[in-house]
Design a protein around this motif. Structure first.
Motif, PDB file in Angstrom:
ATOM      1  N   VAL A 146       4.120 -27.016 -10.511  1.00  0.00           N
ATOM      2  CA  VAL A 146       4.682 -28.299 -10.104  1.00  0.00           C
ATOM      3  C   VAL A 146       3.856 -28.780  -8.913  1.00  0.00           C
ATOM      4  N   TYR A 147       3.364 -29.989  -9.018  1.00  0.00           N
ATOM      5  CA  TYR A 147       2.516 -30.556  -7.984  1.00  0.00           C
ATOM      6  C   TYR A 147       3.321 -31.533  -7.134  1.00  0.00           C
ATOM      7  N   TYR A 148       3.154 -31.404  -5.811  1.00  0.00           N
ATOM      8  CA  TYR A 148       3.903 -32.219  -4.867  1.00  0.00           C
ATOM      9  C   TYR A 148       2.957 -33.023  -3.986  1.00  0.00           C
ATOM     10  N   CYS A 149       3.215 -34.296  -3.899  1.00  0.00           N
ATOM     11  CA  CYS A 149       2.519 -35.134  -2.939  1.00  0.00           C
ATOM     12  C   CYS A 149       3.101 -34.885  -1.553  1.00  0.00           C
ATOM     13  N   ALA A 150       2.250 -34.901  -0.546  1.00  0.00           N
ATOM     14  CA  ALA A 150       2.708 -34.627   0.810  1.00  0.00           C
ATOM     15  C   ALA A 150       1.990 -35.529   1.797  1.00  0.00           C
ATOM     16  N   ALA A 151       2.621 -35.732   2.941  1.00  0.00           N
ATOM     17  CA  ALA A 151       2.010 -36.530   4.005  1.00  0.00           C
ATOM     18  C   ALA A 151       2.441 -35.983   5.351  1.00  0.00           C
ATOM     19  N   GLY A 152       1.545 -36.069   6.301  1.00  0.00           N
ATOM     20  CA  GLY A 152       1.876 -35.592   7.632  1.00  0.00           C
ATOM     21  C   GLY A 152       0.694 -35.716   8.566  1.00  0.00           C
ATOM     22  N   GLU A 153       0.933 -35.393   9.806  1.00  0.00           N
ATOM     23  CA  GLU A 153      -0.150 -35.372  10.774  1.00  0.00           C
ATOM     24  C   GLU A 153      -1.045 -34.164  10.471  1.00  0.00           C
ATOM     25  N   PRO A 180       5.467 -20.924 -10.940  1.00  0.00           N
ATOM     26  CA  PRO A 180       6.692 -20.119 -11.050  1.00  0.00           C
ATOM     27  C   PRO A 180       6.539 -18.778 -10.357  1.00  0.00           C
ATOM     28  N   GLY A 181       7.496 -18.456  -9.512  1.00  0.00           N
ATOM     29  CA  GLY A 181       7.489 -17.179  -8.823  1.00  0.00           C
ATOM     30  C   GLY A 181       6.508 -17.068  -7.681  1.00  0.00           C
ATOM     31  N   LYS A 182       5.849 -18.172  -7.347  1.00  0.00           N
ATOM     32  CA  LYS A 182       4.868 -18.141  -6.263  1.00  0.00           C
ATOM     33  C   LYS A 182       5.243 -19.124  -5.163  1.00  0.00           C
ATOM     34  N   GLN A 183       4.631 -18.931  -4.019  1.00  0.00           N
ATOM     35  CA  GLN A 183       4.870 -19.836  -2.903  1.00  0.00           C
ATOM     36  C   GLN A 183       4.123 -21.146  -3.115  1.00  0.00           C
ATOM     37  N   ARG A 184       4.632 -22.175  -2.497  1.00  0.00           N
ATOM     38  CA  ARG A 184       3.966 -23.467  -2.542  1.00  0.00           C
ATOM     39  C   ARG A 184       2.658 -23.365  -1.764  1.00  0.00           C
ATOM     40  N   GLU A 185       1.579 -23.852  -2.359  1.00  0.00           N
ATOM     41  CA  GLU A 185       0.274 -23.733  -1.729  1.00  0.00           C
ATOM     42  C   GLU A 185      -0.406 -25.095  -1.621  1.00  0.00           C
ATOM     43  N   LEU A 186      -1.200 -25.233  -0.567  1.00  0.00           N
ATOM     44  CA  LEU A 186      -1.936 -26.463  -0.332  1.00  0.00           C
ATOM     45  C   LEU A 186      -3.132 -26.532  -1.277  1.00  0.00           C
ATOM     46  N   VAL A 187      -3.261 -27.637  -1.951  1.00  0.00           N
ATOM     47  CA  VAL A 187      -4.366 -27.836  -2.894  1.00  0.00           C
ATOM     48  C   VAL A 187      -5.488 -28.641  -2.248  1.00  0.00           C
ATOM     49  N   THR A 188      -5.130 -29.755  -1.646  1.00  0.00           N
ATOM     50  CA  THR A 188      -6.146 -30.634  -1.086  1.00  0.00           C
ATOM     51  C   THR A 188      -5.522 -31.641  -0.142  1.00  0.00           C
ATOM     52  N   ILE A 189      -6.316 -32.115   0.803  1.00  0.00           N
ATOM     53  CA  ILE A 189      -5.883 -33.168   1.710  1.00  0.00           C
ATOM     54  C   ILE A 189      -6.981 -34.204   1.871  1.00  0.00           C
ATOM     55  N   ILE A 190      -6.590 -35.387   2.322  1.00  0.00           N
ATOM     56  CA  ILE A 190      -7.558 -36.447   2.624  1.00  0.00           C
ATOM     57  C   ILE A 190      -7.053 -37.207   3.840  1.00  0.00           C
ATOM     58  N   THR A 191      -7.942 -37.403   4.795  1.00  0.00           N
ATOM     59  CA  THR A 191      -7.568 -38.130   6.004  1.00  0.00           C
ATOM     60  C   THR A 191      -7.673 -39.631   5.770  1.00  0.00           C
ATOM     61  N   SER A 192      -7.233 -40.388   6.739  1.00  0.00           N
ATOM     62  CA  SER A 192      -7.324 -41.840   6.643  1.00  0.00           C
ATOM     63  C   SER A 192      -8.777 -42.302   6.621  1.00  0.00           C
ATOM     64  N   ASP A 193      -9.668 -41.465   7.125  1.00  0.00           N
ATOM     65  CA  ASP A 193     -11.104 -41.782   7.110  1.00  0.00           C
ATOM     66  C   ASP A 193     -11.799 -41.287   5.847  1.00  0.00           C
ATOM     67  N   GLY A 194     -11.028 -40.669   4.966  1.00  0.00           N
ATOM     68  CA  GLY A 194     -11.612 -40.210   3.705  1.00  0.00           C
ATOM     69  C   GLY A 194     -12.214 -38.824   3.739  1.00  0.00           C
ATOM     70  N   ILE A 195     -11.966 -38.100   4.809  1.00  0.00           N
ATOM     71  CA  ILE A 195     -12.455 -36.719   4.882  1.00  0.00           C
ATOM     72  C   ILE A 195     -11.539 -35.848   4.046  1.00  0.00           C
ATOM     73  N   THR A 196     -12.136 -35.020   3.226  1.00  0.00           N
ATOM     74  CA  THR A 196     -11.356 -34.209   2.286  1.00  0.00           C
ATOM     75  C   THR A 196     -11.535 -32.718   2.539  1.00  0.00           C
ATOM     76  N   ASN A 197     -10.564 -31.970   2.050  1.00  0.00           N
ATOM     77  CA  ASN A 197     -10.645 -30.520   2.082  1.00  0.00           C
ATOM     78  C   ASN A 197      -9.923 -29.997   0.850  1.00  0.00           C
ATOM     79  N   TYR A 198     -10.444 -28.929   0.292  1.00  0.00           N
ATOM     80  CA  TYR A 198      -9.897 -28.392  -0.946  1.00  0.00           C
ATOM     81  C   TYR A 198      -9.681 -26.885  -0.843  1.00  0.00           C
ATOM     82  N   ALA A 199      -8.695 -26.419  -1.552  1.00  0.00           N
ATOM     83  CA  ALA A 199      -8.540 -24.982  -1.727  1.00  0.00           C
ATOM     84  C   ALA A 199      -9.720 -24.470  -2.539  1.00  0.00           C
TER      85      ALA A 199
END
Length: 121
Positions: A91-98, A40-59
């Motif tokens: 609120v957590y949002y699933c996302a997808a993209g290049e 609430p009251g904050k910008q949407r922020e990236l939490v984590t991503i995973i590539t198709s090869d399983g490479i991950t990155n986290y905040a």
């Protein structure tokens, strides 16, 4: 529906929750998958991503506590959240993209409906 998120809920600090996001095959196979959150009251922020090869990155704020994974057989990405803190409430949002779009909130092409995570102290 291209991205369908589920899970979430309310938990006390220190507890765990698991989020899941089911994607259409075309989106899942061709994109990096990830999770954003917006408190609430904050910008949407990236939490984590995973590539198709399983490479991950986290905040930095979730490293060591959250784990993202892909189930390629089910076209699903999961987010296991452990040692939850009140500041994880959002609120957590699933996302997808290049790779060059999913990391910029204004450029994410695919969004799931948000799911609420509430952590009480």
């Amino acid at each position: 529906v291209q991205l369908q998120a589920s899970g979430g809920g309310s938990v006390q600090a220190g507890g765990s929750l698991r989020l899941s996001c089911a994607a259409s095959e075309s989106i899942f196979s061709n994109n990096v998958m990830g999770w954003y959150r917006q408190a609430p009251g904050k910008q949407r922020e990236l939490v984590t991503i995973i590539t198709s090869d399983g490479i991950t990155n986290y905040a930095d704020s979730v490293k060591g506590r959250f784990t993202i994974s892909r189930d390629n057989a089910k076209n699903t990405v999961n987010l296991q959240m452990n040692s939850l803190k009140p500041e994880d409430t959002a609120v957590y949002y699933c996302a997808a993209g290049e790779p060059h779009t999913i990391v910029v909130v204004s450029r994410v092409p695919y969004w799931g409906k948000g799911t609420q995570v509430t952590v009480s102290s």
